[in-house]
Design a protein around this motif. Sequence first.
Motif, PDB file in Angstrom:
ATOM      1  N   UNK A 119       0.832  -1.209   0.000  1.00 35.14           N
ATOM      2  CA  UNK A 119       0.000   0.000   0.000  1.00 35.14           C
ATOM      3  C   UNK A 119       0.867   1.259   0.000  1.00 35.14           C
ATOM      4  N   UNK A 120       1.911   1.267   0.814  1.00 31.71           N
ATOM      5  CA  UNK A 120       2.793   2.435   0.861  1.00 31.71           C
ATOM      6  C   UNK A 120       3.578   2.598  -0.432  1.00 31.71           C
ATOM      7  N   UNK A 121       4.005   1.472  -1.025  1.00 38.14           N
ATOM      8  CA  UNK A 121       4.694   1.565  -2.318  1.00 38.14           C
ATOM      9  C   UNK A 121       3.774   2.148  -3.387  1.00 38.14           C
ATOM     10  N   UNK A 122       2.501   1.753  -3.373  1.00 39.96           N
ATOM     11  CA  UNK A 122       1.551   2.282  -4.350  1.00 39.96           C
ATOM     12  C   UNK A 122       1.362   3.783  -4.169  1.00 39.96           C
ATOM     13  N   UNK A 123       1.349   4.234  -2.896  1.00 38.18           N
ATOM     14  CA  UNK A 123       1.209   5.671  -2.647  1.00 38.18           C
ATOM     15  C   UNK A 123       2.422   6.434  -3.164  1.00 38.18           C
ATOM     16  N   UNK A 142       4.838  10.099  -7.336  1.00 36.79           N
ATOM     17  CA  UNK A 142       5.889  10.461  -8.281  1.00 36.79           C
ATOM     18  C   UNK A 142       5.333  10.815  -9.651  1.00 36.79           C
ATOM     19  N   UNK A 143       4.170  10.282 -10.010  1.00 36.00           N
ATOM     20  CA  UNK A 143       3.537  10.637 -11.277  1.00 36.00           C
ATOM     21  C   UNK A 143       4.414  10.286 -12.461  1.00 36.00           C
ATOM     22  N   UNK A 144       4.623  11.257 -13.335  1.00 34.37           N
ATOM     23  CA  UNK A 144       5.399  11.012 -14.549  1.00 34.37           C
ATOM     24  C   UNK A 144       6.894  10.848 -14.277  1.00 34.37           C
ATOM     25  N   UNK A 145       7.316  11.185 -13.077  1.00 35.54           N
ATOM     26  CA  UNK A 145       8.737  11.062 -12.763  1.00 35.54           C
ATOM     27  C   UNK A 145       9.143   9.630 -12.425  1.00 35.54           C
ATOM     28  N   UNK A 146       8.177   8.737 -12.292  1.00 32.20           N
ATOM     29  CA  UNK A 146       8.538   7.356 -11.961  1.00 32.20           C
ATOM     30  C   UNK A 146       9.212   6.690 -13.166  1.00 32.20           C
ATOM     31  N   UNK A 184       8.273   0.803 -11.798  1.00 26.27           N
ATOM     32  CA  UNK A 184       7.077   0.036 -12.173  1.00 26.27           C
ATOM     33  C   UNK A 184       7.369  -1.456 -12.121  1.00 26.27           C
ATOM     34  N   UNK A 185       8.572  -1.874 -12.610  1.00 24.25           N
ATOM     35  CA  UNK A 185       8.929  -3.294 -12.598  1.00 24.25           C
ATOM     36  C   UNK A 185       9.017  -3.821 -11.171  1.00 24.25           C
ATOM     37  N   UNK A 186       9.664  -3.040 -10.287  1.00 24.52           N
ATOM     38  CA  UNK A 186       9.775  -3.483  -8.892  1.00 24.52           C
ATOM     39  C   UNK A 186       8.417  -3.537  -8.213  1.00 24.52           C
ATOM     40  N   UNK A 187       7.526  -2.628  -8.550  1.00 21.67           N
ATOM     41  CA  UNK A 187       6.189  -2.682  -7.962  1.00 21.67           C
ATOM     42  C   UNK A 187       5.438  -3.918  -8.458  1.00 21.67           C
ATOM     43  N   UNK A 188       5.642  -4.301  -9.728  1.00 24.87           N
ATOM     44  CA  UNK A 188       5.007  -5.517 -10.241  1.00 24.87           C
ATOM     45  C   UNK A 188       5.493  -6.740  -9.465  1.00 24.87           C
ATOM     46  N   UNK A 189       6.784  -6.798  -9.167  1.00 24.05           N
ATOM     47  CA  UNK A 189       7.292  -7.905  -8.367  1.00 24.05           C
ATOM     48  C   UNK A 189       6.775  -7.840  -6.936  1.00 24.05           C
TER      49      UNK A 189
END
Length: 898
Positions: free
Chosen positions: A55-59, A64-68, A73-78
């Motif tokens: 949940x905190x990672x998603x926040x 970060x918006x467009x700066x991510x 994104x790959x680490x969040x998928x994992x």
Amino acid sequence: MAPRPPLLLRLASGLETRPVKAALSLLILISVLPIQGLEDELRPYFLGIFGVELLLRAALLRQRGRERSRLDVLLFAFDVIAWLSFLPLEQLLDAHAAHALPVLRLSRLFLLLRFTREIAIDLYAILTRRELLEQFGLVTLAVWGLAFGASVLLSHLAVAHDYDGRGPVPDTTFVDRIWWSFRQLESADNLVANLRVHPIVAAISLGLTMVGVFITSFIIGIGANVVDQVVRAARRRPVGYTGHALVIGPVHEAEILVQEFVRLYERHRALRSIRLSELWVWLVRRGPPPTRHALPRMALLGTEDDPPAYLYAPRMRWVAYRKGDSAQPEALGLVGAAGAKRALILARPDAGPDADAVTAMTLSSFRMQNRRGHVFVEVQESKNRELLQAVGGPGTYPLDMQRFLGFFLCQHLITPGVESLYTDLMTADGSEFYTHIFLGEGAVRTVAALGEGAGGEISFSRMARAACRSNVVLAGVFLGDEVPERREGELVPAEGLVQWLNPLLDPPEGSPAWALGARAGRVPARRLRGLIGVSATYAPLRRYGRELLMGRGIAAAVAADGAGVEGAGADGGRAARAWAARLSLRRSRIERVLIVGYSPALPSLLHALAQFVPGIEVTLVLGERGDERMPLADRLASLGVTLAPEGAPPGSSGVKLPLPRGGSATVYTQHGHDLASLAVRCAARGAPASAAVFLSEPEGLDRDARTAMRLIRFARALENGELAHGARLHVLAEFSSVAKGEHVRSLLDAGRCGFAGPDRLRLSLVSTERIKNYFMVHSAFVPGVTTLYDEILGEGGQDLVRVEAPPLDRAEGAGGAIGFEDLRAALEPRGAIPVALELDDGAVLLNPEPGPALAPARIRAVYALARGQDLAAEGERQPEERDGGEVAHGEEAARISA
């Protein structure tokens, strides 16, 4: 002030802290342990903990918006896949699909990459560079090319050998021969065990093994290069500190400064944790809330690629180094300038006359990123103090180090024996001046309620007595109308507060302290904002400040005659008052001073001597060397000597300059190496000098060796009778390292030089470099200490004076012993606050700990905080010392008095 981020984002930022990273890594490793039933037992906890993390990672990802980046994104998928692996999927899937669950669970190990993402990114960027790819490609091609060639040769020659470990069988394939050849290259252990094989096999095995050793060395070299680049890449990343100390400038030459900073933090390590006693006092007895001080985290910004060698010392593990231009925002970002609590900007000696301009540029760049931190700026020219103050704005403290060092050297000349006191007072070895500020409206109201009488005042004498029991010498207070407030992430503010040193005496009429109601011995409680004291660390003064807030920091009233003190204390008080009545001010009587060499502190030293010693005669002997750093014309101009455009320097003829208060200075110059010989010839033209000062010139291969050689030549001139001397002579030598100059003491012998006794020729060795660095560190560490030393060392105000008692006869020496608290009370009516004792063996006890009292015969002198100009006025009746050292009959020694 920027608004605080939402709570969810503040919690999410904690995921990047080291403790949280370590805890999550440990949980991931536990979750993949092959222990029967472990995951089933801990699954609910894993789901909850890693669910909150997800949940905190998603926040964070959304914020970060467009700066991510794509990596985020790959680490969040994992993260999502890893969290799904904790679900009881084996109960939902059939047996065939359940075989994929172990692979899904092992995907959690990929999450460990997140916690080392910076290193992983650097490693990937380094390994994918063109030159490294070419090197790896060359090695790979060479290895497999040699293995292929050897395999082809063995196949065509049909040499029988055990290539696969099964014996020399006829079905050995070409692939087996390639693998055997590769293993010869890979390790020398795979060399054929003996020579009872086919000669061609032995030759190929030996040749491939030897080539393999070279290839392995080549790969090790590539690996070492990669590791070095990874380390260098790590130094190009921001330090990640907040609330830290920052040092900018020539940090490679600032070893003493950094060491003193770390030592000062180490001495206060007890303040890093909150004590249970403080929690108890806060919760149960309504005391002040407990506070915790940070770790000694520092960042250094320099101009060289490699960090300073001293950073590899054990205590330097919290000190980080980065390279960059101090005026560039990118370089300041590397050292976390935006989040620094305090910054020290050091002057660059290689900048010459532009040193303050470079410092101003650095200060301006720092203030563009950080408006709240306190900045302490080393100033080379006194006239630029106000300019740098205007550039930095509030919270900027220009440190005029050359002026400070000049007055510091002057104190050594006019106050005998003070070098031992300042060694303890201005290093992290002994006690120091500390300040304690009452923060917040609640603390100010509590202190105001302590006032007594119609004026709401507090007796300073009773405060000092209570502080003495806490092993604190209370030396002054801070007054003000405003309430000091410290915002989160900032240092204790000292702006707007008025310093009042030695409240036993009235402040000067019309001064800010006088306007705030300060009167001798009476502190206005409603305007009391802080304390000034001498203590071993900040902790005793902080503890006394807390006791004052709780109403226990004011001792009970005692009658003027000592009534109310019983037993041994009453006897000690009477003995102390009787002994203190004999004390008289002692200052060195200097009329003529010889100064050899030039340092940036010389103009300030000359000014201080003229102010403190009316009618003084100074002989200055300067060398013409060192023009590459500061031309002789500029050095003479700093002293007030202006040369004509084509004019020659003064030379051995000299030029005489008037000084304030009737003094004079004669300047001589020489274009040569033997400056001491010229100094002897010039000094011999007039009356004998009372003091000789040898300054450490910054030019030269070894400045201390040059100073030592000049001292030795000066001593030989005294021994040979080339230079006449008076009854006493004080030699003051400036060294970068005092330890390197200690051997000179044995060469400067009073007997061989013609003095009546060893006490008639005194040698003082001082390290202004160490004192300068410690003063800068102490100024950054203790709020308000800069103005404190300005008053003590400068003109007017309070001084650290030395008072002595005449020798006691046998009957008087048998009197009662004296405790430090008794001595403090005995000196109060004379407007003096004792801070140190000098014993008969020469040892100086600064802020003596409570303990057994001392016999009066053991105390040689007392160092006290008092008004020097008042004592000097009384001291006009002080008897002159004859050549033999005795006091003229019929003259009465001056008593110290307010």
